[in-house]
Design an enzyme around this catalytic site. Structure first.
Site, PDB file in Angstrom:
ATOM      1  N   GLY A 299      38.010  30.836  38.778  1.00 28.24           N
ATOM      2  CA  GLY A 299      38.107  30.481  37.290  1.00 28.24           C
ATOM      3  C   GLY A 299      39.454  29.972  36.702  1.00 28.24           C
ATOM      4  O   GLY A 299      39.293  29.419  35.705  1.00 28.24           O
TER       5      GLY A 299
ATOM      6  N   GLU B 131      45.778  33.424  35.169  1.00 29.91           N
ATOM      7  CA  GLU B 131      44.315  34.152  35.420  1.00 29.91           C
ATOM      8  C   GLU B 131      43.447  33.441  34.579  1.00 29.91           C
ATOM      9  O   GLU B 131      43.861  33.093  33.372  1.00 29.91           O
ATOM     10  CB  GLU B 131      44.373  35.641  34.874  1.00 29.91           C
TER      11      GLU B 131
ATOM     12  N   ASP C  34      40.432  41.796  32.462  1.00 30.37           N
ATOM     13  CA  ASP C  34      39.554  42.899  31.752  1.00 30.37           C
ATOM     14  C   ASP C  34      39.811  44.076  32.031  1.00 30.37           C
ATOM     15  O   ASP C  34      40.800  44.628  31.117  1.00 30.37           O
ATOM     16  CB  ASP C  34      38.011  42.531  32.510  1.00 30.37           C
TER      17      ASP C  34
ATOM     18  N   LYS D 229      41.091  41.000  27.314  1.00 31.85           N
ATOM     19  CA  LYS D 229      40.130  42.132  26.678  1.00 31.85           C
ATOM     20  C   LYS D 229      40.732  43.471  26.518  1.00 31.85           C
ATOM     21  O   LYS D 229      40.979  44.194  27.290  1.00 31.85           O
ATOM     22  CB  LYS D 229      38.820  42.226  27.452  1.00 31.85           C
TER      23      LYS D 229
ATOM     24  N   VAL E  17      31.754  36.723  28.971  1.00 32.44           N
ATOM     25  CA  VAL E  17      31.799  35.517  28.393  1.00 32.44           C
ATOM     26  C   VAL E  17      31.911  34.593  29.636  1.00 32.44           C
ATOM     27  O   VAL E  17      32.211  34.930  30.709  1.00 32.44           O
ATOM     28  CB  VAL E  17      33.203  35.285  27.516  1.00 32.44           C
TER      29      VAL E  17
ATOM     30  N   ASP F  86      32.540  31.776  34.851  1.00 32.11           N
ATOM     31  CA  ASP F  86      30.896  31.536  35.299  1.00 32.11           C
ATOM     32  C   ASP F  86      30.054  32.761  35.159  1.00 32.11           C
ATOM     33  O   ASP F  86      30.596  33.829  35.067  1.00 32.11           O
ATOM     34  CB  ASP F  86      30.938  30.923  36.702  1.00 32.11           C
TER      35      ASP F  86
ATOM     36  N   ARG G  88      30.751  27.063  34.069  1.00 32.72           N
ATOM     37  CA  ARG G  88      32.444  26.580  34.029  1.00 32.72           C
ATOM     38  C   ARG G  88      32.463  25.562  33.487  1.00 32.72           C
ATOM     39  O   ARG G  88      34.006  25.503  33.060  1.00 32.72           O
ATOM     40  CB  ARG G  88      32.831  26.684  35.794  1.00 32.72           C
TER      41      ARG G  88
HETATM   42  P1  5GP Z   1      39.441  42.950  36.067  1.00 36.24           P
HETATM   43  O1  5GP Z   1      38.469  44.144  35.602  1.00 36.24           O
HETATM   44  O2  5GP Z   1      39.788  43.247  37.300  1.00 36.24           O
HETATM   45  O3  5GP Z   1      40.473  42.862  34.938  1.00 36.24           O
HETATM   46  O4  5GP Z   1      38.527  41.752  35.856  1.00 36.24           O
HETATM   47  C1  5GP Z   1      37.995  41.577  37.294  1.00 36.24           C
HETATM   48  C2  5GP Z   1      37.306  40.047  37.082  1.00 36.24           C
HETATM   49  O5  5GP Z   1      36.162  40.383  36.819  1.00 36.24           O
HETATM   50  C3  5GP Z   1      38.058  38.756  36.641  1.00 36.24           C
HETATM   51  O6  5GP Z   1      38.903  38.193  37.408  1.00 36.24           O
HETATM   52  C4  5GP Z   1      36.782  38.012  36.402  1.00 36.24           C
HETATM   53  O7  5GP Z   1      36.578  37.219  37.592  1.00 36.24           O
HETATM   54  C5  5GP Z   1      35.842  39.023  36.004  1.00 36.24           C
HETATM   55  N1  5GP Z   1      35.314  39.091  34.727  1.00 36.24           N
HETATM   56  C6  5GP Z   1      35.659  40.162  33.873  1.00 36.24           C
HETATM   57  N2  5GP Z   1      35.387  40.059  32.446  1.00 36.24           N
HETATM   58  C7  5GP Z   1      34.433  38.841  32.789  1.00 36.24           C
HETATM   59  C8  5GP Z   1      33.741  37.895  31.515  1.00 36.24           C
HETATM   60  O8  5GP Z   1      33.537  38.270  30.492  1.00 36.24           O
HETATM   61  N3  5GP Z   1      33.185  36.930  32.213  1.00 36.24           N
HETATM   62  C9  5GP Z   1      33.322  36.398  33.645  1.00 36.24           C
HETATM   63  N4  5GP Z   1      32.707  35.227  33.673  1.00 36.24           N
HETATM   64  N5  5GP Z   1      33.870  37.069  34.347  1.00 36.24           N
HETATM   65  C10 5GP Z   1      34.783  38.348  33.915  1.00 36.24           C
END
Ligand code: 5GP
Length: 180
Positions: free
Chosen positions: A47, A101, A105, A133, A155, A161, A167
């Site tokens: 991403g 990054e 999330d 977020k 999103v 994606d 993307r």
């Molecule tokens: P984390 O929860 O570990 O911060 O996020 C893990 C991964 O979930 C991110 O690197 C991303 O690949 C995916 N991710 C989290 N939220 C979203 C979103 O809203 N859209 C997309 N496309 N991927 C997300």
């Protein structure tokens, strides 16, 4: 502006101009913070390719970039634990590292990447992300450079994606028919 990706409908809520302005602001922060230094940027694939490209176009400091993929172990829960950094052979001992990054999330991915990088004894590590977020974030580690804060919605666009699609969309789109 609406678009359908696989089974879901998405609508644009952040324009390309707003994304560009936010990336420019982060680039200015990094130009100031790393003035006179030569940081190594580490883009997290897939991403972050978009953010990395747009950010580097706006950096005036001396810098290097490399990319890394993370291997995740997925158990029964949906949150994958990062277990390894794939394709990362750089010697980073004593270097200033900036992780790039696409989105932070819950933060579990970035915290695991941080741990794996710190094992290699860099001089410093900072985090820059295109999207953050805050309401979903569960970690203590500060996210040093955030381009855009977004609410808790799924999103796509600007490198992000949905099952491989989206993307290439400019701006940021949010899902409008997320199942409960
Ligand atoms: P984390 O929860 O570990 O911060 O996020 C893990 C991964 O979930 C991110 O690197 C991303 O690949 C995916 N991710 C989290 N939220 C979203 C979103 O809203 N859209 C997309 N496309 N991927 C997300």
């Amino acid at each position: 502006m609406r678009v359908r990706l696989h089974e879901h409908e998405f609508e644009q809520f952040i324009s390309e101009n707003e994304v560009n302005a936010a990336v420019t602001r982060v680039a200015q922060e990094l130009n100031a913070h790393y003035a006179g230094q030569r940081p190594l940027f580490v883009g997290v694939l897939n991403g972050a390719f978009f953010f990395a490209t747009e950010l580097l176009k706006r950096l005036t400091i001396e810098c290097e970039i490399t990319f890394v993929k993370v291997a995740s172990y997925h158990g029964t829960s949906s949150s994958g634990k990062v277990t390894d950094l794939i394709g990362f052979n750089e010697r980073i001992e004593g270097r200033h590292i900036v992780i790039l990054e696409d989105i932070v999330d819950t933060g579990s991915t970035i915290v695991h990447i941080l741990d794996l990088l710190r094992d290699r004894h860099p001089a410093s590590v900072r985090i820059a992300t295109l999207l953050f977020k805050p309401d979903a974030y569960k970690q203590q580690v500060p996210i040093d450079h955030v381009a855009i804060r977004i609410p808790n919605a799924f999103v796509v666009g600007s490198g992000l994606d949905h099952n491989g699609l989206g993307r290439n969309l400019t701006g940021i789109y949010r899902i409008i028919d997320q199942p409960a």
